[in-house]
Write a protein that holds these residues in place. Structure first.
Motif, short mmCIF file in Angstrom:
data_model
loop_
_atom_site.label_atom_id
_atom_site.label_comp_id
_atom_site.label_asym_id
_atom_site.label_seq_id
_atom_site.Cartn_x
_atom_site.Cartn_y
_atom_site.Cartn_z
N ALA A 135 8.67 -8.65 0.13
CA ALA A 135 8.32 -9.03 -1.24
C ALA A 135 8.47 -10.54 -1.42
O ALA A 135 7.70 -11.17 -2.15
N GLY A 136 9.47 -11.12 -0.74
CA GLY A 136 9.66 -12.56 -0.84
C GLY A 136 8.48 -13.33 -0.27
O GLY A 136 8.10 -14.39 -0.80
N SER A 137 7.89 -12.81 0.81
CA SER A 137 6.70 -13.46 1.39
C SER A 137 5.56 -13.48 0.39
O SER A 137 4.86 -14.49 0.24
N PHE A 138 5.35 -12.36 -0.32
CA PHE A 138 4.29 -12.31 -1.32
C PHE A 138 4.60 -13.22 -2.50
O PHE A 138 3.69 -13.83 -3.08
N SER A 139 5.87 -13.29 -2.88
CA SER A 139 6.25 -14.15 -4.00
C SER A 139 6.00 -15.62 -3.66
O SER A 139 5.45 -16.38 -4.48
N ARG A 140 6.37 -16.03 -2.44
CA ARG A 140 6.13 -17.41 -2.04
C ARG A 140 4.63 -17.70 -1.94
O ARG A 140 4.17 -18.78 -2.30
N PHE A 141 3.89 -16.71 -1.44
CA PHE A 141 2.44 -16.88 -1.35
C PHE A 141 1.82 -17.02 -2.74
O PHE A 141 0.97 -17.89 -2.97
N SER A 153 3.49 -10.43 -7.66
CA SER A 153 3.83 -10.21 -6.25
C SER A 153 4.60 -8.91 -6.03
O SER A 153 4.47 -8.29 -4.98
N GLU A 154 5.39 -8.49 -7.01
CA GLU A 154 6.15 -7.25 -6.85
C GLU A 154 5.20 -6.05 -6.80
O GLU A 154 5.33 -5.17 -5.95
N VAL A 155 4.24 -6.02 -7.73
CA VAL A 155 3.26 -4.94 -7.74
C VAL A 155 2.45 -4.95 -6.46
O VAL A 155 2.22 -3.90 -5.83
N LEU A 156 2.03 -6.12 -6.03
CA LEU A 156 1.22 -6.22 -4.81
C LEU A 156 2.00 -5.74 -3.59
O LEU A 156 1.44 -5.08 -2.71
N SER A 157 3.29 -6.04 -3.53
CA SER A 157 4.12 -5.59 -2.42
C SER A 157 4.18 -4.07 -2.36
O SER A 157 4.05 -3.47 -1.29
N VAL A 158 4.38 -3.44 -3.52
CA VAL A 158 4.46 -1.98 -3.57
C VAL A 158 3.12 -1.35 -3.19
O VAL A 158 3.06 -0.38 -2.42
N VAL A 159 2.03 -1.90 -3.70
CA VAL A 159 0.70 -1.36 -3.41
C VAL A 159 0.42 -1.42 -1.91
O VAL A 159 -0.05 -0.44 -1.30
N ASN A 160 0.72 -2.54 -1.29
CA ASN A 160 0.45 -2.69 0.15
C ASN A 160 1.32 -1.74 0.98
O ASN A 160 0.83 -1.09 1.92
N LEU A 161 2.60 -1.66 0.66
CA LEU A 161 3.49 -0.79 1.43
C LEU A 161 3.14 0.67 1.23
O LEU A 161 3.12 1.46 2.19
N ALA A 162 2.87 1.05 -0.01
CA ALA A 162 2.52 2.45 -0.27
C ALA A 162 1.25 2.84 0.49
O ALA A 162 1.17 3.92 1.09
N GLY A 163 0.26 1.96 0.47
CA GLY A 163 -0.97 2.25 1.21
C GLY A 163 -0.73 2.36 2.70
O GLY A 163 -1.20 3.30 3.36
N ALA A 164 0.02 1.41 3.24
CA ALA A 164 0.28 1.41 4.68
C ALA A 164 1.08 2.64 5.11
O ALA A 164 0.88 3.16 6.21
N PHE A 165 1.97 3.11 4.24
CA PHE A 165 2.83 4.22 4.61
C PHE A 165 2.21 5.58 4.32
O PHE A 165 2.66 6.60 4.86
N PHE A 166 1.18 5.63 3.49
CA PHE A 166 0.53 6.92 3.21
C PHE A 166 -0.78 7.10 3.99
O PHE A 166 -1.22 8.22 4.19
N TRP A 167 -1.40 6.01 4.41
CA TRP A 167 -2.61 6.12 5.23
C TRP A 167 -2.40 6.98 6.47
O TRP A 167 -3.29 7.76 6.85
N PRO A 168 -1.24 6.91 7.15
CA PRO A 168 -1.06 7.74 8.35
C PRO A 168 -1.14 9.24 8.10
O PRO A 168 -1.37 10.00 9.04
N ILE A 169 -0.97 9.69 6.85
CA ILE A 169 -1.14 11.12 6.58
C ILE A 169 -2.54 11.55 6.95
O ILE A 169 -2.75 12.55 7.66
N LEU A 170 -3.53 10.80 6.49
CA LEU A 170 -4.92 11.09 6.85
C LEU A 170 -5.17 10.80 8.32
O LEU A 170 -5.77 11.61 9.04
N ALA A 171 -4.71 9.65 8.77
CA ALA A 171 -5.01 9.21 10.13
C ALA A 171 -4.46 10.18 11.17
O ALA A 171 -5.16 10.57 12.11
N ARG A 172 -3.21 10.59 11.01
CA ARG A 172 -2.59 11.45 12.00
C ARG A 172 -3.15 12.88 11.94
O ARG A 172 -3.06 13.63 12.90
N ALA A 173 -3.74 13.24 10.79
CA ALA A 173 -4.36 14.55 10.68
C ALA A 173 -5.70 14.61 11.41
O ALA A 173 -6.18 15.69 11.77
#
Length: 222
Positions: A135-141, A153-173
């Motif tokens: 989150a600090g990287s996004f805040s500095r950016f 930056s806080e919202v953007l951090s959550v959106v990116n992490l949530a997407g990255a962590f939920f995409w594997p549900i589809l991918a691994r299926a």
């Protein structure tokens, strides 16, 4: 003459690592509710007394396990935390960072999702090393001249992490081989980067929405 029984040399650090690895497996499988000192000791093949020596309570074990996962994430995405100071945003390679994050998530999907839920629900997410750095990287950016104005930056951090962590549900299926999973990981990281650079909606086609999200002069959410 009786043969002397060779005593096994104890290694507290290795034992702790074994316990935390077992706890992380239970955390990924069943969430925090699935963790108990007895269950972790059984999975780690240590006696319950040894587990209690390292972690006096279930709560401390869960906290230490989340920190252990955070350290794994940190090392996978950013490198050794002991050798990493606060980086200038110009030195960050967003493409490489995104790919490393997506690859780790693809290999550890359940663990990543549980970790994110635990950290975001905690009273102070900033206490978590990986979240603080990410989150600090996004805040500095967001405060740099390389960013569009008005980024939360806080919202953007959550959106990116949530997407990255939920995409594997589809991918691994839908992916059978490691190569297929890598390809799906790259698809996600590519789209995240494309979205960051260009977005999806042309402002001139949606003037009312464009006006709504236009940042106020002098506003600073970060």
């Amino acid at each position: 003459m009786e043969a002397r029984t060779k005593r096994r040399v104890r290694d507290p650090a290795a034992t702790r690592e074994t316990i935390l690895e077992a706890a992380s497996n239970l955390l990924a499988k069943d969430g925090p509710e699935g963790i108990s000192l007895s269950a972790v000791a059984h999975l780690a093949a240590v006696n319950r007394g040894t587990a209690y020596q390292h972690f006096e309570t279930r709560e401390r074990l869960i906290e230490a396990t989340v920190q252990w996962v955070s350290d794994k994430l940190f090392r996978a995405v950013f490198g050794d935390p002991d050798t990493l100071g606060e980086r200038r945003i110009e030195e960050v390679d967003p493409a490489a960072m995104t790919e490393r994050l997506c690859d780790f998530a693809m290999d550890n999907p359940d663990l990543c999702r549980v970790w994110l839920q635990q950290v975001l629900a905690s009273p102070e997410p900033q206490q978590d090393p990986f979240w603080r750095e990410y989150a600090g990287s996004f805040s500095r950016f967001a405060k740099s001249r390389m960013a569009e104005p008005g980024i939360d930056s806080e919202v953007l951090s959550v959106v990116n992490l949530a997407g990255a962590f939920f995409w594997p549900i589809l991918a691994r299926a839908h992916a059978v081989t490691p190569r297929q999973r890598l390809e799906l990981s790259r698809r996600f990281s590519h789209e995240i980067l494309r979205f960051s650079l260009f977005g999806t909606m042309r402002a001139e086609a949606f003037p009312e929405i464009a006006a709504r999200v236009q940042p106020d002069e002098g506003a600073d959410r970060n």
